[in-house]
Design an enzyme around this catalytic site. Structure first.
Site, PDB file in Angstrom:
ATOM      1  N   CYS A 363      -6.120   0.654  37.316  1.00  0.00           N
ATOM      2  CA  CYS A 363      -5.213   1.499  36.526  1.00  0.00           C
ATOM      3  C   CYS A 363      -5.721   2.925  36.302  1.00  0.00           C
ATOM      4  O   CYS A 363      -4.959   3.877  36.494  1.00  0.00           O
ATOM      5  CB  CYS A 363      -4.864   0.855  35.194  1.00  0.00           C
ATOM      6  SG  CYS A 363      -5.398  -0.824  34.977  1.00  0.00           S
ATOM      7  N   ARG A 392     -16.343  -7.095  38.172  1.00  0.00           N
ATOM      8  CA  ARG A 392     -16.468  -7.342  36.732  1.00  0.00           C
ATOM      9  C   ARG A 392     -17.667  -8.249  36.513  1.00  0.00           C
ATOM     10  O   ARG A 392     -17.845  -9.228  37.245  1.00  0.00           O
ATOM     11  CB  ARG A 392     -15.210  -8.033  36.178  1.00  0.00           C
ATOM     12  CG  ARG A 392     -13.993  -7.139  36.232  1.00  0.00           C
ATOM     13  CD  ARG A 392     -12.780  -7.798  35.615  1.00  0.00           C
ATOM     14  NE  ARG A 392     -11.585  -7.033  35.962  1.00  0.00           N
ATOM     15  CZ  ARG A 392     -10.345  -7.453  35.780  1.00  0.00           C
ATOM     16  NH1 ARG A 392     -10.127  -8.641  35.235  1.00  0.00           N
ATOM     17  NH2 ARG A 392      -9.314  -6.712  36.120  1.00  0.00           N
ATOM     18  N   GLN A 410      -7.061  -7.565  43.785  1.00  0.00           N
ATOM     19  CA  GLN A 410      -5.784  -8.085  43.313  1.00  0.00           C
ATOM     20  C   GLN A 410      -4.666  -7.501  44.157  1.00  0.00           C
ATOM     21  O   GLN A 410      -4.826  -6.449  44.747  1.00  0.00           O
ATOM     22  CB  GLN A 410      -5.537  -7.641  41.866  1.00  0.00           C
ATOM     23  CG  GLN A 410      -6.530  -8.173  40.872  1.00  0.00           C
ATOM     24  CD  GLN A 410      -6.243  -7.617  39.482  1.00  0.00           C
ATOM     25  OE1 GLN A 410      -5.908  -6.457  39.330  1.00  0.00           O
ATOM     26  NE2 GLN A 410      -6.376  -8.455  38.479  1.00  0.00           N
ATOM     27  N   ASP A 412      -2.569  -5.679  43.200  1.00  0.00           N
ATOM     28  CA  ASP A 412      -2.379  -4.927  41.974  1.00  0.00           C
ATOM     29  C   ASP A 412      -1.359  -3.811  42.176  1.00  0.00           C
ATOM     30  O   ASP A 412      -1.234  -3.277  43.268  1.00  0.00           O
ATOM     31  CB  ASP A 412      -3.737  -4.301  41.608  1.00  0.00           C
ATOM     32  CG  ASP A 412      -3.802  -3.856  40.167  1.00  0.00           C
ATOM     33  OD1 ASP A 412      -2.876  -4.163  39.402  1.00  0.00           O
ATOM     34  OD2 ASP A 412      -4.797  -3.191  39.817  1.00  0.00           O
ATOM     35  N   HIS A 414       0.933  -0.556  39.825  1.00  0.00           N
ATOM     36  CA  HIS A 414       1.349   0.079  38.581  1.00  0.00           C
ATOM     37  C   HIS A 414       2.648   0.811  38.820  1.00  0.00           C
ATOM     38  O   HIS A 414       2.767   1.562  39.788  1.00  0.00           O
ATOM     39  CB  HIS A 414       0.255   1.018  38.072  1.00  0.00           C
ATOM     40  CG  HIS A 414      -0.984   0.271  37.706  1.00  0.00           C
ATOM     41  ND1 HIS A 414      -1.999   0.051  38.596  1.00  0.00           N
ATOM     42  CD2 HIS A 414      -1.319  -0.390  36.574  1.00  0.00           C
ATOM     43  CE1 HIS A 414      -2.931  -0.687  38.012  1.00  0.00           C
ATOM     44  NE2 HIS A 414      -2.540  -0.977  36.787  1.00  0.00           N
ATOM     45  N   LYS A 494       3.674  -8.500  27.269  1.00  0.00           N
ATOM     46  CA  LYS A 494       3.578  -8.882  28.683  1.00  0.00           C
ATOM     47  C   LYS A 494       4.370 -10.141  28.997  1.00  0.00           C
ATOM     48  O   LYS A 494       4.683 -10.931  28.107  1.00  0.00           O
ATOM     49  CB  LYS A 494       2.120  -9.052  29.098  1.00  0.00           C
ATOM     50  CG  LYS A 494       1.400 -10.166  28.379  1.00  0.00           C
ATOM     51  CD  LYS A 494      -0.030 -10.302  28.909  1.00  0.00           C
ATOM     52  CE  LYS A 494      -0.816 -11.267  28.049  1.00  0.00           C
ATOM     53  NZ  LYS A 494      -2.194 -11.432  28.449  1.00  0.00           N
ATOM     54  N   HIS A 540       1.792  -2.584  34.381  1.00  0.00           N
ATOM     55  CA  HIS A 540       0.756  -3.194  35.216  1.00  0.00           C
ATOM     56  C   HIS A 540       1.360  -4.492  35.728  1.00  0.00           C
ATOM     57  O   HIS A 540       1.892  -5.261  34.931  1.00  0.00           O
ATOM     58  CB  HIS A 540      -0.484  -3.587  34.421  1.00  0.00           C
ATOM     59  CG  HIS A 540      -1.082  -2.506  33.573  1.00  0.00           C
ATOM     60  ND1 HIS A 540      -2.294  -1.944  33.865  1.00  0.00           N
ATOM     61  CD2 HIS A 540      -0.642  -1.912  32.447  1.00  0.00           C
ATOM     62  CE1 HIS A 540      -2.589  -1.047  32.929  1.00  0.00           C
ATOM     63  NE2 HIS A 540      -1.599  -1.007  32.063  1.00  0.00           N
TER      64      HIS A 540
HETATM   65 ZN   LIG Z   1      -3.555  -2.186  35.511  1.00  0.00          ZN
END
Ligand SMILES: [Zn+2]
Ligand SMILES: [Zn+2]
Length: 670
Positions: A363, A392, A410, A412, A414, A494, A540
């Site tokens: 992000c 992480r 991911q 992932d 946005h 979410k 997200h």
């Molecule tokens: Zn994010």
């Protein structure tokens, strides 16, 4: 039970019976309270006559916890009857069962002991002993526990007394426990239980305390539910992705890269196929893919708020220059302070000097990109996708196989959009995730909407709007959903997608979060129709989530038999003897030219052995190449999934079949 009511006290079962609200399989009840979650009470509990009550049938999750904890009492009774001198510690219900900790003289319990204990438990159950509760004074409790020499319980009692807690004892037959309940009305309600294993456990979980013996068990409302659960456990063991990941040559690990998977060629093929698959969907759903850096100046993470809030999960990185400057700085301080340096000063110098952080999320990078130029409302919604590698730090105690790792990527993305675009973005995302879950044959999807937590940022008005948008989006798609009150992130609500796998276990995979914080922190804006600056909302979202974790879940879901479109090898050619190698090589070349992932087993092994290898590797199709096949120019095909011979097929037919099956169902031309 506290109540302002002046109504007469009566046992729960009597009240429910009078109201005609006590079905046969009731084991406990919910006492409904204004502004608080329902309290589980046992049926003997006296409560004001006008209380709001709800009978709990044995199959209700809260009733299961009561059954399981009651089973723990019965187990402890059985253990103390069979092994005199054994002391008890704690015995709670767990998510899937219960345990009790014991201090047993003369060594640990054996498997035979467990079977003996189960038998004794069955005797106690059929004796139909009533569970009774008694509130007692600390002195009374002390006297009873001293008499039975329950030193662990005594220690616990003193803690309860010090905390000013109410002290209660539960009894069935002669067996007494210091316990707050609740329990089933009598032992005959325990219809289906099994002890599963023994493990060491420290008293109160503290390593310097004595090691106790923990016996685990499980219990259900009836025999059928217990058998189903035990079958699921066994099936899960067979499908364990750590076991299959090794056997199928997909993944390996090395202690020098803790909790960081190495994808072997077969695993990497699947991994890449997963990413290619998502990429194709991105074309359909109008995403733009970007590639962003791995290591950033720590200022980025200060701006995003990851530092210090997320610091313990981040890897920091230093260059040699950083280290040298820290050393110089410390040496200067050392000189100035006359040789004394506080640990805190050293830590501060180090943290200031280590200039880099490895990204734990994409992000912040996407925020930088969005903010890198002047944006117009015409560009919104902007859907940015990124398969960037993330790191992480997870404690070694919690890492596990592929499902909890330290490095992953991911699917992932946005979405930067205006507030009034949020709902349609949610609808479009729902279409996307459902297409994906269908391709993987996850049949049951549970949608959960997590709303504002107590600690949060942003005006309530924005929370109202965004929660409404999430709910409207999900409702517009005609989906059922549950609300998880207070479970949202501090920056926005979410949606979570929970899926049931082939053996009935639930996994949370996809998620979409509305974020009003990021645009603020990074001072992001776009020029609206009104020519004024506006803050975008950031959504997200991830479909599979971490590819590593999804891979682990998928291995278990399909039990290692990946669908043809994901299988590392889609077909293997098995020659009857080396006489047919040349023909096999020619066929192999044709299959590969048609874009099919084909291999040939040209080893000197017998055909039977070659078939076994292909089966073990779960290759979707096997093609035998021998005399007959050379003559006809076709292939004798056997299918893994249908577990049968498909007979002789021409090469063109095979290519056509694999051409279709090689594409995920949602992407096939219909
Ligand atoms: Zn994010
Ligand atoms: Zn209890």
């Amino acid at each position: 039970v506290n109540s302002e009511s002046n109504a007469q006290l009566k046992p729960v079962f009597a009240i429910l019976k009078e109201r005609g609200a006590l079905p046969n399989n009731t084991v406990a009840a919910h006492l409904l309270r204004e502004g608080a979650p329902p309290k589980i009470v046992d049926l003997h509990t006296p409560v004001p006559e006008d209380s709001k009550l709800e009978a709990l049938p044995a199959t209700h999750p809260d009733a299961l916890a009561v059954i399981r904890h009651s089973s723990a009492h019965v187990m402890a009774d059985a253990v103390q009857r069979l092994f005199p001198g054994t002391k008890v510690a704690f015995g709670p219900a767990t998510d899937n069962g219960f345990y009790y900790d014991y201090d047993k003289p003369g060594g640990p319990f054996t498997d035979e002991d467990l079977r003996l204990i189960e038998k004794k438990m069955a005797e106690i159950v059929s004796a139909d002993l009533r569970f009774t509760r008694e509130n007692v004074s600390p002195e009374q409790a002390r006297e009873i526990l001293q008499k039975t020499n329950e030193t662990y319980k005594l220690e616990h009692l003193e803690r309860l007394v010090a905390q000013g807690e109410e002290i209660s004892l539960y009894k069935h037959g002669e067996w007494v426990d210091l316990c707050e309940g609740p329990h089933v009305p009598s032992t005959r309600y325990l219809k289906a239980f099994q002890l599963t294993m023994v493990a060491g456990a420290y008293w109160r979980g503290v390593e310097t305390n004595p090691m106790l013996q923990r016996i685990y068990g499980t219990a259900f409302a009836d025999k059928k539910a217990l058998e189903d659960y035990l079958k699921q456990l066994e099936e899960a063991k067979k499908r364990d992705h750590r076991k299959l990941g090794k056997e199928l040559e997909l993944v390996t690990f090395h202690p020098w890269a803790p909790a960081s998977p190495f994808f072997l060629p077969r695993g990497a093929a699947i991994y890449n196929a997963l990413i290619e698959y998502v990429r194709k969907l991105y074309v359909r759903f109008d995403y733009i893919e970007v590639i962003t850096p791995q290591i950033f100046d720590r200022e980025l993470f200060v701006t995003s708020g990851h530092l210090p809030a997320y610091a313990e999960n981040m890897f920091l990185a230093a260059s040699k220059e950083n280290v040298e400057s820290v050393c110089e700085h410390l040496a200067a301080m050392h000189e100035k302070d006359g040789g004394k340096l506080e640990a805190k000063e050293v830590e501060k110098a180090l943290l200031d000097g280590i200039r880099f952080g490895v990204k734990p999320m994409n992000c912040p990078a996407h925020a930088l990109m969005f903010g890198s130029t002047r944006r117009s409302y015409r560009e919104l919604p902007m859907r940015v996708a990124d398969f960037g590698r993330l790191h992480r730090f997870e404690r070694s105690g919690v890492t596990q196989g592929l499902t909890r790792v330290r490095t992953f990527c991911q699917d992932d993305g946005h979405i930067f959009c205006a507030l009034d675009q949020v709902q349609s973005e949610i609808e479009s995302f729902v279409d996307l995730v459902y297409a994906v879950y269908k391709d993987f044959e996850f049949s049951e999807v549970r949608v959960v909407i997590a709303t504002r937590p107590d600690v949060r940022i942003g005006a309530d008005e924005i929370w109202d709007k965004s929660e409404r948008a999430l709910i409207d989006g999900v409702e517009a798609k005609g989906l059922k959903y549950e609300i998880a009150p207070g479970e949202g992130a501090f920056y926005g609500p979410k949606i979570e997608f929970h899926l049931k796998d082939a053996i009935g276990r639930s996994w949370q995979l996809g998620t979409m979060q509305a974020d009003f914080n990021m645009a603020e922190r990074f001072d992001l804006s776009y020029v609206g129709v009104d020519n004024a600056q506006h803050r975008p909302v950031a959504l997200h979202r991830a479909i599979l989530g971490s590819i590593e974790r999804f891979f682990g879940v998928l291995i278990e879901h399909v039990s290692g038999s990946f669908p043809t479109w994901l299988a590392p090898e889609q077909i293997t050619l098995l020659t009857v003897s080396e006489k047919f190698d040349d023909h096999a090589k020619a066929v192999l070349a044709k299959l590969k030219a048609a874009g099919i992932r084909a291999v040939a087993d040209l080893s000197g092994d017998k055909l039977g052995a070659k078939i076994r290898v292909a089966r073990n590797m779960r290759i979707p199709y096997r093609a035998v190449v021998g005399e007959k096949e050379v003559e006809s120019g076709g292939l004798s095909i056997s299918s893994r999934d249908e577990n049968k011979d498909l007979g002789m097929m021409s090469l063109d037919e095979v290519i056509a079949k694999l051409g279709v099956e090689g594409v995920p169902p949602s992407l096939r031309a219909s």
